[in-house]
Design a protein around this motif. Structure first.
Motif, PDB file in Angstrom:
ATOM      1  N   SER A   8     -46.105  15.523  68.830  1.00  0.00           N
ATOM      2  CA  SER A   8     -46.684  16.426  67.816  1.00  0.00           C
ATOM      3  C   SER A   8     -45.690  17.518  67.429  1.00  0.00           C
ATOM      4  O   SER A   8     -44.796  17.874  68.207  1.00  0.00           O
ATOM      5  CB  SER A   8     -47.955  17.031  68.431  1.00  0.00           C
ATOM      6  N   GLY A   9     -45.853  18.060  66.226  1.00  0.00           N
ATOM      7  CA  GLY A   9     -44.942  19.116  65.747  1.00  0.00           C
ATOM      8  C   GLY A   9     -43.635  18.509  65.268  1.00  0.00           C
ATOM      9  O   GLY A   9     -43.598  17.354  64.849  1.00  0.00           O
ATOM     10  N   PHE A  75     -56.787  19.314  62.743  1.00  0.00           N
ATOM     11  CA  PHE A  75     -56.998  19.440  64.182  1.00  0.00           C
ATOM     12  C   PHE A  75     -57.159  20.896  64.602  1.00  0.00           C
ATOM     13  O   PHE A  75     -57.923  21.207  65.517  1.00  0.00           O
ATOM     14  CB  PHE A  75     -55.829  18.807  64.953  1.00  0.00           C
ATOM     15  N   SER A  76     -56.422  21.788  63.937  1.00  0.00           N
ATOM     16  CA  SER A  76     -56.371  23.163  64.438  1.00  0.00           C
ATOM     17  C   SER A  76     -57.635  23.987  64.153  1.00  0.00           C
ATOM     18  O   SER A  76     -57.665  25.185  64.389  1.00  0.00           O
ATOM     19  CB  SER A  76     -55.113  23.882  63.953  1.00  0.00           C
ATOM     20  N   SER A 104     -48.215  22.633  69.565  1.00  0.00           N
ATOM     21  CA  SER A 104     -48.867  21.450  70.132  1.00  0.00           C
ATOM     22  C   SER A 104     -49.528  21.801  71.459  1.00  0.00           C
ATOM     23  O   SER A 104     -50.601  21.306  71.796  1.00  0.00           O
ATOM     24  CB  SER A 104     -47.835  20.347  70.348  1.00  0.00           C
ATOM     25  N   THR A 124     -39.312  20.010  71.937  1.00  0.00           N
ATOM     26  CA  THR A 124     -38.912  20.773  70.745  1.00  0.00           C
ATOM     27  C   THR A 124     -37.439  21.145  70.875  1.00  0.00           C
ATOM     28  O   THR A 124     -36.986  21.468  71.974  1.00  0.00           O
ATOM     29  CB  THR A 124     -39.766  22.058  70.577  1.00  0.00           C
ATOM     30  N   ASP A 126     -36.188  23.762  69.769  1.00  0.00           N
ATOM     31  CA  ASP A 126     -36.056  25.223  69.676  1.00  0.00           C
ATOM     32  C   ASP A 126     -35.793  25.959  70.989  1.00  0.00           C
ATOM     33  O   ASP A 126     -35.334  27.094  70.987  1.00  0.00           O
ATOM     34  CB  ASP A 126     -37.319  25.826  69.042  1.00  0.00           C
ATOM     35  N   ASP A 128     -37.993  27.313  72.800  1.00  0.00           N
ATOM     36  CA  ASP A 128     -38.759  28.566  72.686  1.00  0.00           C
ATOM     37  C   ASP A 128     -39.969  28.611  73.613  1.00  0.00           C
ATOM     38  O   ASP A 128     -40.896  29.372  73.378  1.00  0.00           O
ATOM     39  CB  ASP A 128     -39.196  28.778  71.229  1.00  0.00           C
ATOM     40  N   ARG A 252     -31.996  17.731  64.233  1.00  0.00           N
ATOM     41  CA  ARG A 252     -33.136  17.065  64.875  1.00  0.00           C
ATOM     42  C   ARG A 252     -32.829  15.639  65.300  1.00  0.00           C
ATOM     43  O   ARG A 252     -33.464  15.110  66.201  1.00  0.00           O
ATOM     44  CB  ARG A 252     -34.312  17.012  63.898  1.00  0.00           C
TER      45      ARG A 252
HETATM   46  P1  ATP Z   1     -42.029  22.730  66.897  1.00  0.00           P
HETATM   47  O1  ATP Z   1     -41.656  23.703  67.995  1.00  0.00           O
HETATM   48  O2  ATP Z   1     -41.075  21.624  66.789  1.00  0.00           O
HETATM   49  O3  ATP Z   1     -42.381  23.398  65.593  1.00  0.00           O
HETATM   50  P2  ATP Z   1     -44.823  22.692  67.526  1.00  0.00           P
HETATM   51  O4  ATP Z   1     -45.612  21.867  68.463  1.00  0.00           O
HETATM   52  O5  ATP Z   1     -44.729  24.155  67.855  1.00  0.00           O
HETATM   53  O6  ATP Z   1     -43.407  22.023  67.398  1.00  0.00           O
HETATM   54  P3  ATP Z   1     -46.638  23.239  65.333  1.00  0.00           P
HETATM   55  O7  ATP Z   1     -46.628  22.778  63.924  1.00  0.00           O
HETATM   56  O8  ATP Z   1     -46.653  24.690  65.610  1.00  0.00           O
HETATM   57  O9  ATP Z   1     -45.410  22.508  66.040  1.00  0.00           O
HETATM   58  O10 ATP Z   1     -47.940  22.624  66.059  1.00  0.00           O
HETATM   59  C1  ATP Z   1     -48.241  21.234  65.973  1.00  0.00           C
HETATM   60  C2  ATP Z   1     -49.712  21.034  65.743  1.00  0.00           C
HETATM   61  O11 ATP Z   1     -50.471  21.562  66.855  1.00  0.00           O
HETATM   62  C3  ATP Z   1     -50.288  21.767  64.539  1.00  0.00           C
HETATM   63  O12 ATP Z   1     -50.084  21.069  63.337  1.00  0.00           O
HETATM   64  C4  ATP Z   1     -51.775  21.844  64.883  1.00  0.00           C
HETATM   65  O13 ATP Z   1     -52.424  20.639  64.606  1.00  0.00           O
HETATM   66  C5  ATP Z   1     -51.731  22.022  66.407  1.00  0.00           C
HETATM   67  N1  ATP Z   1     -51.923  23.455  66.742  1.00  0.00           N
HETATM   68  C6  ATP Z   1     -51.010  24.453  66.656  1.00  0.00           C
HETATM   69  N2  ATP Z   1     -51.528  25.636  67.039  1.00  0.00           N
HETATM   70  C7  ATP Z   1     -52.822  25.389  67.368  1.00  0.00           C
HETATM   71  C8  ATP Z   1     -53.900  26.191  67.839  1.00  0.00           C
HETATM   72  N3  ATP Z   1     -53.768  27.507  68.067  1.00  0.00           N
HETATM   73  N4  ATP Z   1     -55.099  25.574  68.054  1.00  0.00           N
HETATM   74  C9  ATP Z   1     -55.261  24.259  67.840  1.00  0.00           C
HETATM   75  N5  ATP Z   1     -54.259  23.450  67.415  1.00  0.00           N
HETATM   76  C10 ATP Z   1     -53.078  23.991  67.172  1.00  0.00           C
END
Ligand code: ATP
Length: 319
Positions: A8-9, A75-76, A104, A124, A126, A128, A252
């Motif tokens: 995811s992400g 999803f969020s 994610s 990821t 990043d 982070d 990436r």
């Molecule tokens: P990257 O670090 O590569 O950006 P990431 O996992 O941080 O990866 P995001 O786009 O922030 O990428 O999150 C991926 C997905 O997780 C989002 O599209 C969303 O569906 C879900 N998500 C993020 N934050 C939340 C939250 N607070 N509650 C529920 N789902 C979330």
């Protein structure tokens, strides 16, 4: 026991190595492993298929993710998370392994609050996520930047010019910081330190004064100064042509490095071990090089510690 795995992400090199480890260790432990396509988005759509030992063959060395990835607005929401739980139940999935970044993981935390057993792997570029030394994909991304720096240096020396290399990092400057040390940059601009363009210009002038043929400045996306502004100001002050190279998605892709493959393989194996032992809801990573697991909420709450010494070292080493 049935388990599901999704990515995811943003994609990150090493995600495939993590999927492979989850599938092969899971099957070895007698589990049925299901691959969920396109992250939480595919979960909501029920894009779920059983995986076999051979479905993860020949992927260890590939960047990207065979499961595809997505960002999912659906999803969020509270409704989205609830529906995801229902879908997992429909497929009889007892535990979910999420490979992704902090967003994610926040999603996984919400699922865990509804009673779903979730294991998180830090995927990821990043770097982070403060609870782990490194994230899967970071090492490969930094090595991609190093490769670009070497190539840019050749041509910049030939033409005696400055080059700004723009790298990813909206909130975390680790890619810029590590590539700055490893690649011998004259300066790095990162979100953690307020940008001081005059300091950068002084540095370039001092170098040029003792015969440096080129200067490499690494600008993280989130430094607060655009590469265009930076190039304009540096060119004006130093009187040298200043070019910009934006690495963007190049960072990436690519063949994952050994470090990323190891982290991915070991954390995938750890997730299966934890599920087998009845442990629930953990974020997996490394501390001082050792694989460890933490409660998800605590892991997400950890504040990143900025490595000031490393930042200052860049200045000393490029004198
Ligand atoms: P990257 O670090 O590569 O950006 P990431 O996992 O941080 O990866 P995001 O786009 O922030 O990428 O999150 C991926 C997905 O997780 C989002 O599209 C969303 O569906 C879900 N998500 C993020 N934050 C939340 C939250 N607070 N509650 C529920 N789902 C979330």
């Amino acid at each position: 026991m049935k388990i599901g795995v999704l990515t995811s992400g943003g994609d990150a090199p090493g995600m495939n190595a993590a999927i492979r480890a989850v599938v092969r260790c899971g099957i070895d432990a007698g589990m049925d492993v299901y691959g969920i396509k396109r992250g939480y988005e595919g979960l909501l759509d029920g894009e779920i298929e059983q995986m076999s030992l051979s479905s993860v063959g020949d992927i260890l060395h590939r960047g990207g993710t065979i499961l595809k990835t997505a960002r999912s607005e659906r999803f969020s929401t509270e409704e989205g998370v609830k529906r995801s739980k229902v879908i997992l139940g429909t497929f009889g999935i007892d535990a979910l392994i999420v490979i992704g970044g902090d967003g994610s993981m926040r999603g996984a935390l919400e699922l865990s609050k509804l009673g779903v057993n979730v294991m998180c792997l830090p995927g990821t570029i990043d770097n982070d996520l403060a609870y782990t030394d490194y994230t899967i994909g970071f090492d490969t991304a930094v090595n991609t930047v190093l490769d670009a720096i070497s190539k840019v240096r050749d041509t910049s020396s030939a033409h005696e010019r400055n080059t700004i290399i723009e790298v990813m990092g909206r909130h975390c400057g680790d890619i810029a910081l590590y590539a700055g040390v490893g690649g011998g940059a004259e300066a790095v601009l990162i979100p953690e330190v307020e940008a001081d363009v005059n300091r950068v210009c002084r540095k370039i002038l001092q170098g040029a004064g003792r015969g440096k043929l080129n200067s490499i400045i690494i600008n993280a996306e989130g430094s607060g100064v655009s590469s265009e502004e930076l190039a304009k100001e540096i060119a004006e002050v130093t009187g040298r042509e200043t070019r910009i190279v934006v690495l963007s998605y190049l960072q990436r892709g690519g063949v994952p490095t050994l470090d990323d493959r190891l982290l991915a393989s070991q954390s995938g194996a750890k997730a299966i071990e934890l599920i087998q032992n009845g442990i629930k809801n953990r974020a997996i990573g490394t501390v001082n090089g050792k694989i460890q697991a933490f409660e998800i909420e605590g892991a997400l709450a950890e504040k990143p510690e900025f490595d000031h010494e490393l930042y200052e070292l860049i200045d000393v080493l490029s004198k």
